[in-house]
Design a protein around this motif. Sequence first.
Motif, PDB file in Angstrom:
ATOM      1  N   ALA A 339      25.160 -64.191 -46.781  1.00  0.00           N
ATOM      2  CA  ALA A 339      25.744 -63.879 -45.476  1.00  0.00           C
ATOM      3  C   ALA A 339      26.623 -62.633 -45.551  1.00  0.00           C
ATOM      4  CB  ALA A 339      26.564 -65.059 -44.986  1.00  0.00           C
ATOM      5  N   PRO A 340      26.723 -61.877 -44.447  1.00  0.00           N
ATOM      6  CA  PRO A 340      27.729 -60.811 -44.388  1.00  0.00           C
ATOM      7  C   PRO A 340      29.110 -61.423 -44.542  1.00  0.00           C
ATOM      8  CG  PRO A 340      26.726 -61.181 -42.219  1.00  0.00           C
ATOM      9  CD  PRO A 340      25.945 -61.987 -43.197  1.00  0.00           C
ATOM     10  N   THR A 341      29.828 -60.969 -45.545  1.00  0.00           N
ATOM     11  CA  THR A 341      31.031 -61.666 -45.992  1.00  0.00           C
ATOM     12  C   THR A 341      32.214 -60.715 -46.093  1.00  0.00           C
ATOM     13  OG1 THR A 341      29.710 -63.259 -47.255  1.00  0.00           O
ATOM     14  CG2 THR A 341      32.014 -63.009 -47.896  1.00  0.00           C
ATOM     15  N   ILE A 342      33.373 -61.181 -45.619  1.00  0.00           N
ATOM     16  CA  ILE A 342      34.627 -60.448 -45.748  1.00  0.00           C
ATOM     17  C   ILE A 342      35.535 -61.214 -46.702  1.00  0.00           C
ATOM     18  CG2 ILE A 342      36.613 -59.468 -44.532  1.00  0.00           C
ATOM     19  CD1 ILE A 342      33.872 -58.304 -43.724  1.00  0.00           C
ATOM     20  N   LEU A 343      36.020 -60.532 -47.736  1.00  0.00           N
ATOM     21  CA  LEU A 343      36.909 -61.130 -48.731  1.00  0.00           C
ATOM     22  C   LEU A 343      38.289 -60.497 -48.648  1.00  0.00           C
ATOM     23  CD1 LEU A 343      34.903 -61.323 -52.104  1.00  0.00           C
ATOM     24  CD2 LEU A 343      35.540 -63.220 -50.624  1.00  0.00           C
ATOM     25  N   THR A 344      39.316 -61.300 -48.761  1.00  0.00           N
ATOM     26  CA  THR A 344      40.681 -60.787 -48.906  1.00  0.00           C
ATOM     27  C   THR A 344      41.328 -61.488 -50.102  1.00  0.00           C
ATOM     28  OG1 THR A 344      41.600 -62.445 -47.396  1.00  0.00           O
ATOM     29  CG2 THR A 344      40.925 -60.327 -46.439  1.00  0.00           C
ATOM     30  N   GLY A 345      42.509 -61.049 -50.459  1.00  0.00           N
ATOM     31  CA  GLY A 345      43.226 -61.663 -51.575  1.00  0.00           C
ATOM     32  C   GLY A 345      42.515 -61.480 -52.896  1.00  0.00           C
ATOM     33  N   VAL A 346      41.797 -60.382 -53.027  1.00  0.00           N
ATOM     34  CA  VAL A 346      41.033 -60.117 -54.254  1.00  0.00           C
ATOM     35  C   VAL A 346      41.899 -59.359 -55.237  1.00  0.00           C
ATOM     36  CG1 VAL A 346      39.042 -58.897 -55.189  1.00  0.00           C
ATOM     37  CG2 VAL A 346      38.840 -60.115 -53.026  1.00  0.00           C
ATOM     38  N   ASP A 347      41.880 -59.784 -56.482  1.00  0.00           N
ATOM     39  CA  ASP A 347      42.606 -59.070 -57.537  1.00  0.00           C
ATOM     40  C   ASP A 347      41.822 -57.818 -57.917  1.00  0.00           C
ATOM     41  OD1 ASP A 347      44.922 -59.685 -59.758  1.00  0.00           O
ATOM     42  OD2 ASP A 347      43.243 -58.560 -60.611  1.00  0.00           O
ATOM     43  N   SER A 348      42.525 -56.730 -58.149  1.00  0.00           N
ATOM     44  CA  SER A 348      41.853 -55.468 -58.475  1.00  0.00           C
ATOM     45  C   SER A 348      41.100 -55.518 -59.800  1.00  0.00           C
ATOM     46  CB  SER A 348      42.862 -54.326 -58.494  1.00  0.00           C
ATOM     47  OG  SER A 348      43.853 -54.550 -59.490  1.00  0.00           O
ATOM     48  N   ASP A 349      41.394 -56.516 -60.628  1.00  0.00           N
ATOM     49  CA  ASP A 349      40.689 -56.658 -61.911  1.00  0.00           C
ATOM     50  C   ASP A 349      39.561 -57.678 -61.863  1.00  0.00           C
ATOM     51  OD1 ASP A 349      42.339 -54.797 -63.207  1.00  0.00           O
ATOM     52  OD2 ASP A 349      43.874 -56.316 -63.590  1.00  0.00           O
ATOM     53  N   SER A 350      39.301 -58.271 -60.715  1.00  0.00           N
ATOM     54  CA  SER A 350      38.263 -59.294 -60.614  1.00  0.00           C
ATOM     55  C   SER A 350      36.879 -58.659 -60.681  1.00  0.00           C
ATOM     56  CB  SER A 350      38.418 -60.068 -59.307  1.00  0.00           C
ATOM     57  OG  SER A 350      38.183 -59.201 -58.209  1.00  0.00           O
ATOM     58  N   PRO A 351      35.844 -59.439 -61.012  1.00  0.00           N
ATOM     59  CA  PRO A 351      34.484 -58.885 -61.133  1.00  0.00           C
ATOM     60  C   PRO A 351      34.003 -58.154 -59.889  1.00  0.00           C
ATOM     61  CG  PRO A 351      34.564 -61.065 -62.121  1.00  0.00           C
ATOM     62  CD  PRO A 351      35.904 -60.847 -61.464  1.00  0.00           C
TER      63      PRO A 351
END
Length: 479
Positions: A339-351
């Motif tokens: 699905a078209p997905t919006i993510l927030t709260g992502v760590d800059s070092d995450s995959p």
Amino acid sequence: MSASQVPPAVPTDRVRVDPGAAALRSPAETARHLREGARSRVAHSRRFRMAQLEAFDRMLRVHREEIFSALAADLGKNQVESQATELQIVQTGLDHAKRHLEDWMRTRSVPSPFVLAPVTTTVTARPLGMVLIIAPWNYPINLTLAPLVEAIAAGNTVVLKPSELAPATSALLERIIPQFLDHRAVGIVTGGPEVTTELLQEKFDHILYTGGERVGRIVYEAAARQLTPVTLELGGKCPVVVNDGDIMSVARRLAYGKFMNAGQTCVAPDYVLAVGETGPRLAKALGKVIKEFYGANPQESKDFGRIINVNHVQRLAGLLEEGTILAGGQVDEADRYVAPTILTGVDSDSPVMQEEIFGPILPILSVPSFDDALRFIGDRPDPLAAYVFTERSGVIRAFEEGVRAGAVGVNATNIHLAVPELPFGGVGASGIGAYHGKAGFDTFSQQRPTLNKGTRLDTLKVVYPPYGSAKSALLKRVL
């Protein structure tokens, strides 16, 4: 050849075009056959090049509906998207090449130092010889045929290697190209990595590869062993800085660029750096726009594509394990759907922030200031494209000056590829070289200089030894 000596255009039906030869079974045989075509200079004349471009045009028109069907089978593309992002870009480049071919081929005079007079000095675009084009699966018509147009326009013979991961499109091209393009000038080889490996053992005069960095390094190393020049289009994580502007307009333009072809676009926005307080408003607006574009259930929308295969679906699903999903997040392996997905709260070092996403997942990170956004981008590998949304001219200038990228888009994403006068290429980790329009013609040409100095008047005698005191004094003044 002077400008006045360029051969005039002639009707293409006076040129012998020899399509439809029996298929050559091995990659090596195909390369050797095309090498003979290059040695015989079969593709050098302007009338031959124009005949091939006209035949190319007919091929696109005759097989338009089959192209649409193949793209739908491989990537779930609807016809409007296929027309806009695949066929139209190829057609625009083809029309542009036909319109400008005579000018591109024209020998141009250049000035020379007066001490060499009288001389004639010129530069002529000469074909390189035999070109290898290794195409990707995500835009299997556009990224296979657009460089082919320019390689033909430059007078080369060409070996095409379409991606085996887009099998319907690859099979279609394998069938129709020999029906329209002269087998002495263009050959197509299909198959998996073993075919590419075999092709890379052959000597080419230029290689254009579009795809990922890992395989790009393999291609580059193989080319280096043969001292073959390369053009590498490698993609990367294309950033977007949202500084200010009408949030709904920004959201629509972001969503259009990100979610076309289900996010499988090398210049698609890969992540957003939202300056100050714009992040929450932008995320909310993007959620609305997804529904506006694709309805409450995008999986049922005829306008949203599919992931190329299950392996990539699984890879993308793994990227959803961190952060907060504000919209989307559904995965259906059997339907190749993410699905078209919006993510927030992502760590800059995450995959999801370490690898190119190449799918319909858009992380939004908040940064305190525009300068922080520039530093964030500068600390990472150079992208194929970088985008900024702002109405402030000072911010635009700072972005253009402060960001190193293959291209820059201001208040728009992706669409610079539709302009044939704009070179398309990367910088640093995102690629080497460029093509599209005149840039593509130049990529597949040698700019060969010629100096012609007659023998009747030997003005060079003054520079011949022996050098006495008088001659030495004169030369010191004029050289």
